[in-house]
Design an enzyme around this catalytic site. Structure first.
Site, PDB file in Angstrom:
ATOM      1  N   GLU A 151       0.875  -1.164   0.309  1.00  0.00           N
ATOM      2  CA  GLU A 151      -0.204  -0.110   0.023  1.00  0.00           C
ATOM      3  C   GLU A 151       0.770   1.065   0.366  1.00  0.00           C
ATOM      4  O   GLU A 151       0.506   1.598   0.806  1.00  0.00           O
ATOM      5  CB  GLU A 151      -0.511  -0.233   0.861  1.00  0.00           C
ATOM      6  CG  GLU A 151      -2.385  -0.592   0.984  1.00  0.00           C
ATOM      7  CD  GLU A 151      -3.059  -0.923   2.435  1.00  0.00           C
ATOM      8  OE1 GLU A 151      -2.872  -0.123   3.291  1.00  0.00           O
ATOM      9  OE2 GLU A 151      -4.712  -1.622   2.139  1.00  0.00           O
ATOM     10  N   GLU A 310      -6.179  -7.511  -0.478  1.00  0.00           N
ATOM     11  CA  GLU A 310      -6.979  -7.072   1.224  1.00  0.00           C
ATOM     12  C   GLU A 310      -8.718  -6.629   1.465  1.00  0.00           C
ATOM     13  O   GLU A 310      -8.831  -5.890   0.343  1.00  0.00           O
ATOM     14  CB  GLU A 310      -5.995  -6.796   1.762  1.00  0.00           C
ATOM     15  CG  GLU A 310      -4.243  -6.796   1.960  1.00  0.00           C
ATOM     16  CD  GLU A 310      -3.941  -5.137   3.064  1.00  0.00           C
ATOM     17  OE1 GLU A 310      -4.717  -5.143   3.348  1.00  0.00           O
ATOM     18  OE2 GLU A 310      -2.810  -5.274   3.020  1.00  0.00           O
TER      19      GLU A 310
HETATM   20  C1  GLA Z   1      -4.077  -2.591   5.616  1.00  0.00           C
HETATM   21  C2  GLA Z   1      -2.380  -3.080   4.876  1.00  0.00           C
HETATM   22  C3  GLA Z   1      -2.513  -4.120   6.383  1.00  0.00           C
HETATM   23  C4  GLA Z   1      -3.508  -4.224   7.582  1.00  0.00           C
HETATM   24  C5  GLA Z   1      -5.059  -3.284   6.985  1.00  0.00           C
HETATM   25  C6  GLA Z   1      -5.909  -3.997   8.167  1.00  0.00           C
HETATM   26  O1  GLA Z   1      -4.797  -2.348   4.147  1.00  0.00           O
HETATM   27  O2  GLA Z   1      -2.589  -2.848   3.934  1.00  0.00           O
HETATM   28  O3  GLA Z   1      -1.877  -4.080   6.391  1.00  0.00           O
HETATM   29  O4  GLA Z   1      -3.171  -3.012   8.251  1.00  0.00           O
HETATM   30  O5  GLA Z   1      -5.128  -2.615   6.627  1.00  0.00           O
HETATM   31  O6  GLA Z   1      -7.113  -3.568   7.636  1.00  0.00           O
END
Ligand code: GLA
Length: 676
Positions: A151, A310
């Site tokens: 991210e 995710e």
């Molecule tokens: C983000 C991060 C993850 C985790 C999620 C939790 O998307 O990429 O590592 O922290 O949030 O929702």
């Protein structure tokens, strides 16, 4: 050349962080992953400190064991570079690599995603660890993809230190061809004594006493996105040198306020586009958010499938309240992403943590263990995804496009606008919602995209547009398409300079209108419309200049002035919505607009509350029907169709969507009765 992900069927899994657990637990992980049908996990995402205990010294032993174990159990690895979480030792020797915020405070380590994107020391360390991983695991049979970083742009995308200032100046010199006069002109620095005589005078937009220069701020945002992108592509290159055949991805976050990156520039740099999506606990209709996110990501991927890297099985611990999912919601959410083009479904994270910053985040295997609703849902979803294997690779079918542009979003949300209540995402969502409710398939496009596949193009919020983008959109209408434009669009050029002569600048001629003054509305204020309903947020004193009024204001200073206009332009039509109509009125209006454009829903006659989405494969269409309302429905399908989740043939020509359930219907499209 784009490399594709070599995995069969739909990918299923999550972030796997076994370093949090004693190795005895790993055997259970393997057993349970197999039970759930997990076939790919992302590993090593934040493991830098354990992988490289001191500069240039690596301990691969744990990761070796993890990858070998995954391979033995037939589970593929999406192997991450751990560069989103530099270790403490790194910052002790390179304190200058810690980011400085707008107010001049240098942040500390002790969390993650905290580094200066322009720091040479960070870049060197990140590429070193990426190279070490690439060289060690290039030929590991478990590794099917590189997961570059995590991210980019999440938490901190900006650093205002002196090193970043130098990098910003280099970027500006490239943008303005080393011509300071061009920068002064673009930024309008003759105003407020902001003129620059030397490149070294230019700083990042640090905290200052009054309103900042808008173009300075906009160029800064462009720079920050490009600076992170250059880190991403540098890692990608290092990995590709070591392992030329392994595709690379990085996980986007296209919704919400994680808007640091211009993903139109990012997506073409990756072999596989991935996205992370989390439900907002304050959104009563998250299903619309999922759909919009999925349509945007599929569009970023060029209408090719993408991966949901995710999402959550339940609680999201960074939300104000960590809402659990309701019965059936986990399944509906996951399959809704598949419906919008996801060829992989993954969660943060595999096993719920007992310690650390995310101990209250849900996971595939919850704190409660396998005797839990979440676990049973996770296992059931694994079976569903297995049944959908053949859907992989199929694409979207939209005839409607919504224009989405990060430059326009960033510029609109700068300080000192006519109204600070106007938010790009909210406006796009307001227009997207009625299309979603009507079951109309939508792609997202950049203003300069090839629009030849569409009948209808909507630009709900396009404050900034360059000449090429504006010409492309208006040419679309001229050549027979239907274009609908929302208020405060076409207002400024790529340098944030107002387009003179009346609003909405770039679209005046195509829309057949001219506005001499803006009358934005106060928060909560509404104004009546003679065609029914009300408008909010915005109004303007517009004079039709060829357009016909479809609705006019009934009260207020603009009583009698048109609020919605329609204009025959070339062989097409252009609509202008000079206010935000209330949801019902907007829905009625867009129904007329799309009716005239000849855009039909994915399936006619589907009851409201049932989401209908179609993916198209070479020999079959896959119709996803998802019941969000809980009433169930009977939906007509073509003869000889099959419901994939149950494997049942649908000989009666209809399918039953159970209350709160999902069905996926394969409709054969080749042969005498099919498409071809
Ligand atoms: C983000 C991060 C993850 C985790 C999620 C939790 O998307 O990429 O590592 O922290 O949030 O929702």
């Amino acid at each position: 050349m784009t490399r594709s992900l070599n995995i069969s069927g739909i990918a299923y899994g999550g972030d796997y962080n076994p370093e949090q657990w004693p190795e005895e637990v790993w055997a259970e992980d393997m057993r349970l992953m197999t039970e759930a049908g997990v076939n790919m996990v992302s590993v090593n995402i934040f493991s830098w400190a354990l992988l490289e205990p001191s500069e240039g010294v690596y301990d691969f032993s744990r990761l070796d064991r993890v990858l070998d174990m995954l391979y033995t159990h037939g589970i593929a690895a999406d192997l991450a570079t751990p560069t989103a979480a530099p270790p403490a030792w790194f910052f002790r020797s390179h304190p200058e690599a810690l980011p400085v915020d707008r107010d001049g405070r240098r942040l500390s380590y002790g969390s993650r995603q905290t580094f200066c994107p322009s720091s040479p020391a960070y870049r060197e360390a990140a590429l070193r660890v990426a190279r070490a991983l690439g060289e060690r695991y290039a030929d590991h049979p478990a590794v099917v993809m590189w997961h570059v970083h995590n991210e980019y742009g999440c938490h901190n995308a900006e650093c205002f230190c002196d090193t970043s200032a130098e990098a910003f100046r280099r970027w500006l010199r490239a943008r303005y061809g080393d011509d300071l006069a061009a920068l002064n002109d673009a930024w309008g620095t003759a105003f407020w004594s902001q003129w620059y005589y030397d490149w070294d005078e230019i700083l990042p937009p640090r905290a200052t006493g009054a309103v900042p220069n808008p173009t300075h701020r906009l160029d800064w945002r462009r720079f920050c996105s490009d600076e992170l992108l250059s880190l991403c592509t540098a890692e990608r290159e290092v990995l590709a040198e070591a392992a030329p055949a392994v595709p690379a991805t990085t996980n986007f976050m296209v919704m919400y306020n994680f808007d640091a990156l211009d993903y139109w520039r990012w997506a073409p740099e990756l072999d596989v586009v991935s996205n992370d999506h989390y439900l907002r606990s304050t959104d009563p209709e998250s299903e619309i958010d999922i759909a919009m996110s999925g349509d945007l990501v599929r569009s970023l991927a060029g209408n090719r499938p993408w991966l949901l890297m995710e999402h959550s099985t339940g609680a999201v611990n960074w939300q104000p309240v960590n809402r659990a999912k309701t019965a059936g919601e986990l399944r509906r959410n996951a399959l809704a992403h598949v419906a919008r083009g996801a060829d992989g479904i993954a969660y943060f994270q595999w096993r719920a943590a007992k310690a650390g910053a995310e101990q209250w985040h849900s996971a595939m295997l919850p704190h409660a263990g396998t005797d839990s609703v979440i676990w049973r849902d996770v296992v059931a979803l694994g079976a569903d995804l297995k049944a959908l294997a053949e859907v992989r690779g199929s694409t979207g079918t939209a005839e409607t496009a919504i224009v989405w542009d990060w430059d326009a979003k960033w510029a609109l949300e700068l300080p000192s606008q006519p109204s600070e209540s106007i938010r790009h995402l909210e406006l796009v969502r307001a227009w997207y919602e009625p299309l979603w409710r009507a079951g109309v398939a939508v792609d997202f496009v950049r203003p300069d995209a090839d629009l030849s596949a569409y009948r209808l193009v909507l630009a709900p919020s396009l404050y900034l547009v360059d000449d090429a983008g504006a010409a492309n959109l208006t040419a679309f209408a001229e050549r027979g398409g239907t274009l609908a434009v929302g208020f405060h669009s076409g207002a400024v050029d790529e340098n944030c300079h107002v387009r003179l002569g009346g609003y909405p600048g770039a679209f005046r001629e195509a829309l057949g209108v001219r506005t001499d003054e803006l009358f934005p509305l106060l928060p909560g204020e509404t104004v009546g419309l003679d065609a029914g309903g009300t408008g909010s947020l915005w109004s303007e004193r517009v004079r039709p200049d060829g357009a016909e009024a479809v609705a006019s204001y009934t009260n207020g200073p603009l009583a009698g002035v048109p609020a919605v206009m329609r204009h025959d332009h070339g062989t097409g039509t252009a609509w202008y919505l000079a206010t935000l109509p209330d949801p019902d009125t907007l829905a009625t209006l867009l129904e007329r607009v799309r009716g005239e454009a000849g855009v039909r829903p994915v399936v006619s006659g589907v009851p409201e509350g049932i989401e209908a989405v179609r993916r198209r494969g070479p020999d079959a269409d896959y119709l996803f029907l998802i019941d969000h309302r809980g009433d169930g429905a009977e939906v007509p399908v073509s003869a000889d169709a099959t419901e994939l989740l149950t494997g049942k043939r649908l000989e009666a020509g209809t399918v039953t969507v159970p209350p709160g359930g999902v069905v996926v219907v394969r409709e054969i499209t080749t042969g005498p009765t099919g498409r071809s």
